[in-house]
Design a protein around this motif. Sequence first.
Motif, PDB file in Angstrom:
ATOM      1  N   ALA A 150       6.775  13.066  -1.750  1.00  0.00           N
ATOM      2  CA  ALA A 150       7.075  12.130  -0.671  1.00  0.00           C
ATOM      3  C   ALA A 150       6.096  10.969  -0.734  1.00  0.00           C
ATOM      4  N   ARG A 151       6.606   9.766  -0.506  1.00  0.00           N
ATOM      5  CA  ARG A 151       5.773   8.566  -0.569  1.00  0.00           C
ATOM      6  C   ARG A 151       6.265   7.556   0.453  1.00  0.00           C
ATOM      7  N   VAL A 152       5.330   6.842   1.071  1.00  0.00           N
ATOM      8  CA  VAL A 152       5.631   5.752   1.989  1.00  0.00           C
ATOM      9  C   VAL A 152       4.915   4.518   1.457  1.00  0.00           C
ATOM     10  N   SER A 153       5.660   3.429   1.245  1.00  0.00           N
ATOM     11  CA  SER A 153       5.087   2.179   0.774  1.00  0.00           C
ATOM     12  C   SER A 153       5.239   1.117   1.859  1.00  0.00           C
ATOM     13  N   ILE A 159      -7.621   3.533   5.412  1.00  0.00           N
ATOM     14  CA  ILE A 159      -7.964   2.870   4.152  1.00  0.00           C
ATOM     15  C   ILE A 159      -9.303   2.147   4.276  1.00  0.00           C
ATOM     16  N   ILE A 160      -9.526   1.478   5.406  1.00  0.00           N
ATOM     17  CA  ILE A 160     -10.801   0.796   5.622  1.00  0.00           C
ATOM     18  C   ILE A 160     -11.945   1.806   5.689  1.00  0.00           C
ATOM     19  N   LEU A 161     -11.725   2.934   6.365  1.00  0.00           N
ATOM     20  CA  LEU A 161     -12.740   3.980   6.452  1.00  0.00           C
ATOM     21  C   LEU A 161     -13.093   4.523   5.073  1.00  0.00           C
ATOM     22  N   ILE A 162     -12.090   4.793   4.248  1.00  0.00           N
ATOM     23  CA  ILE A 162     -12.324   5.292   2.887  1.00  0.00           C
ATOM     24  C   ILE A 162     -13.105   4.253   2.086  1.00  0.00           C
ATOM     25  N   GLY A 163     -12.757   2.967   2.245  1.00  0.00           N
ATOM     26  CA  GLY A 163     -13.478   1.903   1.547  1.00  0.00           C
ATOM     27  C   GLY A 163     -14.934   1.837   1.951  1.00  0.00           C
ATOM     28  N   VAL A 164     -15.203   1.949   3.242  1.00  0.00           N
ATOM     29  CA  VAL A 164     -16.586   1.915   3.737  1.00  0.00           C
ATOM     30  C   VAL A 164     -17.355   3.121   3.212  1.00  0.00           C
ATOM     31  N   ILE A 165     -16.757   4.300   3.239  1.00  0.00           N
ATOM     32  CA  ILE A 165     -17.425   5.503   2.731  1.00  0.00           C
ATOM     33  C   ILE A 165     -17.702   5.353   1.240  1.00  0.00           C
ATOM     34  N   SER A 172       5.658   3.277  15.322  1.00  0.00           N
ATOM     35  CA  SER A 172       5.494   2.761  13.967  1.00  0.00           C
ATOM     36  C   SER A 172       4.263   1.862  13.868  1.00  0.00           C
ATOM     37  N   GLU A 173       3.982   1.095  14.911  1.00  0.00           N
ATOM     38  CA  GLU A 173       2.787   0.244  14.903  1.00  0.00           C
ATOM     39  C   GLU A 173       1.517   1.084  14.930  1.00  0.00           C
ATOM     40  N   TRP A 174       1.547   2.193  15.642  1.00  0.00           N
ATOM     41  CA  TRP A 174       0.391   3.081  15.664  1.00  0.00           C
ATOM     42  C   TRP A 174       0.179   3.713  14.293  1.00  0.00           C
ATOM     43  N   ILE A 175       1.274   4.087  13.615  1.00  0.00           N
ATOM     44  CA  ILE A 175       1.162   4.708  12.295  1.00  0.00           C
ATOM     45  C   ILE A 175       0.584   3.717  11.294  1.00  0.00           C
ATOM     46  N   VAL A 176       1.106   2.488  11.286  1.00  0.00           N
ATOM     47  CA  VAL A 176       0.592   1.461  10.375  1.00  0.00           C
ATOM     48  C   VAL A 176      -0.879   1.192  10.670  1.00  0.00           C
ATOM     49  N   VAL A 196       0.872  -1.164   0.000  1.00  0.00           N
ATOM     50  CA  VAL A 196       0.000   0.000   0.000  1.00  0.00           C
ATOM     51  C   VAL A 196       0.910   1.215   0.000  1.00  0.00           C
ATOM     52  N   SER A 197       0.696   2.134  -0.952  1.00  0.00           N
ATOM     53  CA  SER A 197       1.515   3.336  -1.057  1.00  0.00           C
ATOM     54  C   SER A 197       0.676   4.548  -0.695  1.00  0.00           C
ATOM     55  N   VAL A 198       1.261   5.428   0.111  1.00  0.00           N
ATOM     56  CA  VAL A 198       0.587   6.648   0.531  1.00  0.00           C
ATOM     57  C   VAL A 198       1.517   7.817   0.240  1.00  0.00           C
TER      58      VAL A 198
END
Length: 108
Positions: free
Chosen positions: A34-37, A98-104, A87-91, A27-29
Amino acid sequence: MGFNFRKSFKIAPGVRLNVGKKGISSVSVGGKGARVSLGKKGTRTTVSAPGTGLSYSSYKPHKKSAPSIKRQPDFSNPDNFLGYPKSEWIVSAIIGFIILIGVIWIVS
């Protein structure tokens, strides 16, 4: 030569879901600058100056820990937030977003 398959789907502005032969590969954001994959094997962070060809990329593999029944929070480490690494909180936040966007998207 082996058979390859890779496809990228745009989930939301700045969020991409990358799929390979064995399922979701990463998943890339982020955007051009700037990008985080987040992938199965680790996290890649890329920062660039768009239009110049200059970029910097760093890779951090995921740590493999011994299987345990239940992890206990480590409140003695000052770098942790509520006992767990930031880092676990960020992930978790990115996956939740992503789940919220999918539900919306499904509801609308």
